[in-house]
Design an enzyme around this catalytic site. Structure first.
Site, PDB file in Angstrom:
ATOM      1  CG  ASP A  66      -2.786   4.637   1.089  1.00 27.67           C
ATOM      2  OD1 ASP A  66      -1.969   4.995   1.963  1.00 27.67           O
ATOM      3  OD2 ASP A  66      -2.832   5.155  -0.028  1.00 27.67           O
ATOM      4  CG  ASN A 135      -2.216   6.383 -11.533  1.00 27.23           C
ATOM      5  OD1 ASN A 135      -2.263   7.128 -10.550  1.00 27.23           O
ATOM      6  ND2 ASN A 135      -2.342   5.071 -11.437  1.00 27.23           N
ATOM      7  CG  HIS A 137      -2.899   6.895  -7.212  1.00 27.96           C
ATOM      8  ND1 HIS A 137      -2.057   5.834  -7.471  1.00 27.96           N
ATOM      9  CD2 HIS A 137      -2.188   7.683  -6.353  1.00 27.96           C
ATOM     10  CE1 HIS A 137      -0.940   5.982  -6.796  1.00 27.96           C
ATOM     11  NE2 HIS A 137      -0.991   7.093  -6.126  1.00 27.96           N
ATOM     12  CD  GLU A 142      -3.453   2.756  -8.535  1.00 27.73           C
ATOM     13  OE1 GLU A 142      -3.406   3.887  -9.048  1.00 27.73           O
ATOM     14  OE2 GLU A 142      -2.456   2.187  -8.052  1.00 27.73           O
TER      15      GLU A 142
HETATM   16  C1  F6R Z   1       0.162   7.202  -0.079  1.00 28.44           C
HETATM   17  C2  F6R Z   1      -0.843   7.666  -1.011  1.00 28.44           C
HETATM   18  C3  F6R Z   1      -0.525   7.891  -2.448  1.00 28.44           C
HETATM   19  C4  F6R Z   1       0.566   8.941  -2.674  1.00 28.44           C
HETATM   20  C5  F6R Z   1       0.822   9.127  -4.161  1.00 28.44           C
HETATM   21  C6  F6R Z   1       1.923  10.117  -4.421  1.00 28.44           C
HETATM   22  O1  F6R Z   1      -0.383   7.098   1.226  1.00 28.44           O
HETATM   23  O2  F6R Z   1      -1.920   7.869  -0.599  1.00 28.44           O
HETATM   24  O3  F6R Z   1      -1.700   8.279  -3.115  1.00 28.44           O
HETATM   25  O4  F6R Z   1       0.153  10.155  -2.099  1.00 28.44           O
HETATM   26  O5  F6R Z   1       1.152   7.903  -4.735  1.00 28.44           O
HETATM   27  O6  F6R Z   1       3.125   9.612  -3.932  1.00 28.44           O
HETATM   28  P1  F6R Z   1       4.433  10.516  -3.881  1.00 28.44           P
HETATM   29  O7  F6R Z   1       4.129  11.640  -2.984  1.00 28.44           O
HETATM   30  O8  F6R Z   1       5.491   9.609  -3.333  1.00 28.44           O
HETATM   31  O9  F6R Z   1       4.697  10.945  -5.279  1.00 28.44           O
END
Ligand code: F6R
Length: 256
Positions: A66, A135, A137, A142
Site C-alpha cells: 500500500d 481494527n 485491517h 479497513e
Molecule cells: C502497512 C500495512 C498495515 C500495517 C498495520 C500494522 O503497509 O499494510 O496494514 O501492517 O497497520 O501496523 P504496525 O505494524 O505498525 O502496527
C-alpha cells in the site's frame, strides 16, 4: 491456518524470518512486504542473515502492499522510502526491484489498475508478509472491506490515522487516503505470513483467527487461505481461546 506463538517479539521475528528464508532457498521470490512496526525486527533479522551470506535476495523482487495518497516517492514517510530504510537497503535489494503503487499519481484509479497488472505480469506474489491493524485491517483494507476487493483508493479509518500519527509530526499530517492492495489481491499470494506483537494487537488477532470470516475483520479472510501463518508473540496471542496452537519453532515446520 497455522498459528505460531513465540515468547517475545524477537522470537516472532526469527520464526517469520525462517519462513521467508525457506521460500528464498527454493526459488526466485516475489516478496510482498508490509510497512509499519511489526515486521521490522524480522526485516532486520533477514538483512543480517543476508549480510552473513546465509541467504540471498539476489533474485528477489519486493512489492509494497500500500501507499499513502498525496505523498511524493521521496517523502520520508512514503512507504517506498520506509521499506528502503527498514529493509531493502540493508538486505541489498536495489531500488529497481521495489514495486509499489504511486500515491502521487494524477489518476489514482488508473494507478490502482496498473499496480494489479504489475503484480500479475511478474507472476504474482510468492510470499506475502503482513501486519495487522488494531481494527483488524490488513494492508489498508479497513473494516468493512469487500473480501474480494482489488487494489483501489481507500479512506483511512480514524483509528488507523491515530495509530500511524506516531510517524508524523501531527495527526493532521497523516494522509486521509491510501492506495491499497485489496483483500482479493492479497489472497492470491501463494503463501502469507502475518506478524503481530504486543497486547494491543490481541483483540484483532483473536477476531482474525477465531472470529467469523467477516468484512468487519478484514484479516479474517486469511482463514480462507490455504497457506497462511500467523506469527505472534505471547502478548498478541493472549486473547486466543483455542488450545492447540504451535509454540515457537515447533510450529515453524518446513512446508517446502
Ligand atoms: C502497512 C500495512 C498495515 C500495517 C498495520 C500494522 O503497509 O499494510 O496494514 O501492517 O497497520 O501496523 P504496525 O505494524 O505498525 O502496527
Amino acid at each position: 491456518m497455522d498459528v505460531v506463538i513465540a515468547a517475545d517479539p524477537a522470537g516472532a521475528a526469527k520464526a517469520a524470518a525462517d519462513i521467508v528464508a525457506r521460500a528464498l532457498r527454493h526459488r526466485a521470490v516475489n516478496l510482498g512486504v508490509a510497512t509499519g512496526s511489526s515486521p521490522v525486527p524480522a526485516y532486520q533479522e533477514l538483512a543480517q542473515r543476508a549480510q552473513r551470506g546465509e541467504l540471498s535476495f539476489g533474485h528477489a523482487r519486493v512489492f509494497l502492499l500500500d501507499e499513502y495518497v498525496g505523498l511524493p516517492r521521496g517523502h520520508a514517510e512514503s512507504y517506498h522510502q520506509v521499506i528502503r530504510r527498514d529493509f531493502t537497503e540493508a538486505a541489498g535489494i536495489p531500488d529497481s526491484r521495489i514495486e509499489g503503487p504511486r500515491g502521487d499519481a494524477a489518476d489514482l484509479i488508473a494507478e490502482a489498475d496498473r499496480y494489479d497488472h504489475v503484480i500479475t505480469t511478474h507472476g504474482g506474489i510468492d510470499l506475502q508478509i503482513l501486519g495487522i491493524g488494531t481494527n483488524g485491517h490488513i494492508a489498508f483494507n479497513e473494516p468493512p472491506s469487500s473480501l474480494s476487493s482489488r487494489t483501489r483508493v481507500v479512506a483511512l479509518a480514524e483509528q488507523t490515522r491515530e495509530d500511524n500519527s506516531r510517524f508524523f509530526h501531527h495527526i493532521d499530517d497523516v494522509p486521509q487516503l491510501a492506495l491499497t492492495q485489496g483483500l482479493g489481491t492479497i489472497s492470491e499470494a501463494r503463501e502469507i505470513v502475518l506478524i503481530a506483537t504486543g497486547a494491543h494487537k490481541a483483540p484483532a488477532v483473536a477476531a482474525a483467527v477465531e472470529g467469523p470470516l467477516a468484512a468487519r475483520c478484514p484479516a479474517s479472510i486469511l482463514q480462507w487461505h490455504p497457506r497462511a501463518t500467523f506469527v505472534v508473540d505471547a502478548a498478541a496471542a493472549s486473547q486466543l481461546e483455542l488450545p492447540a496452537y504451535g509454540r515457537e519453532r515447533k510450529g515453524t515446520r518446513d512446508r517446502g
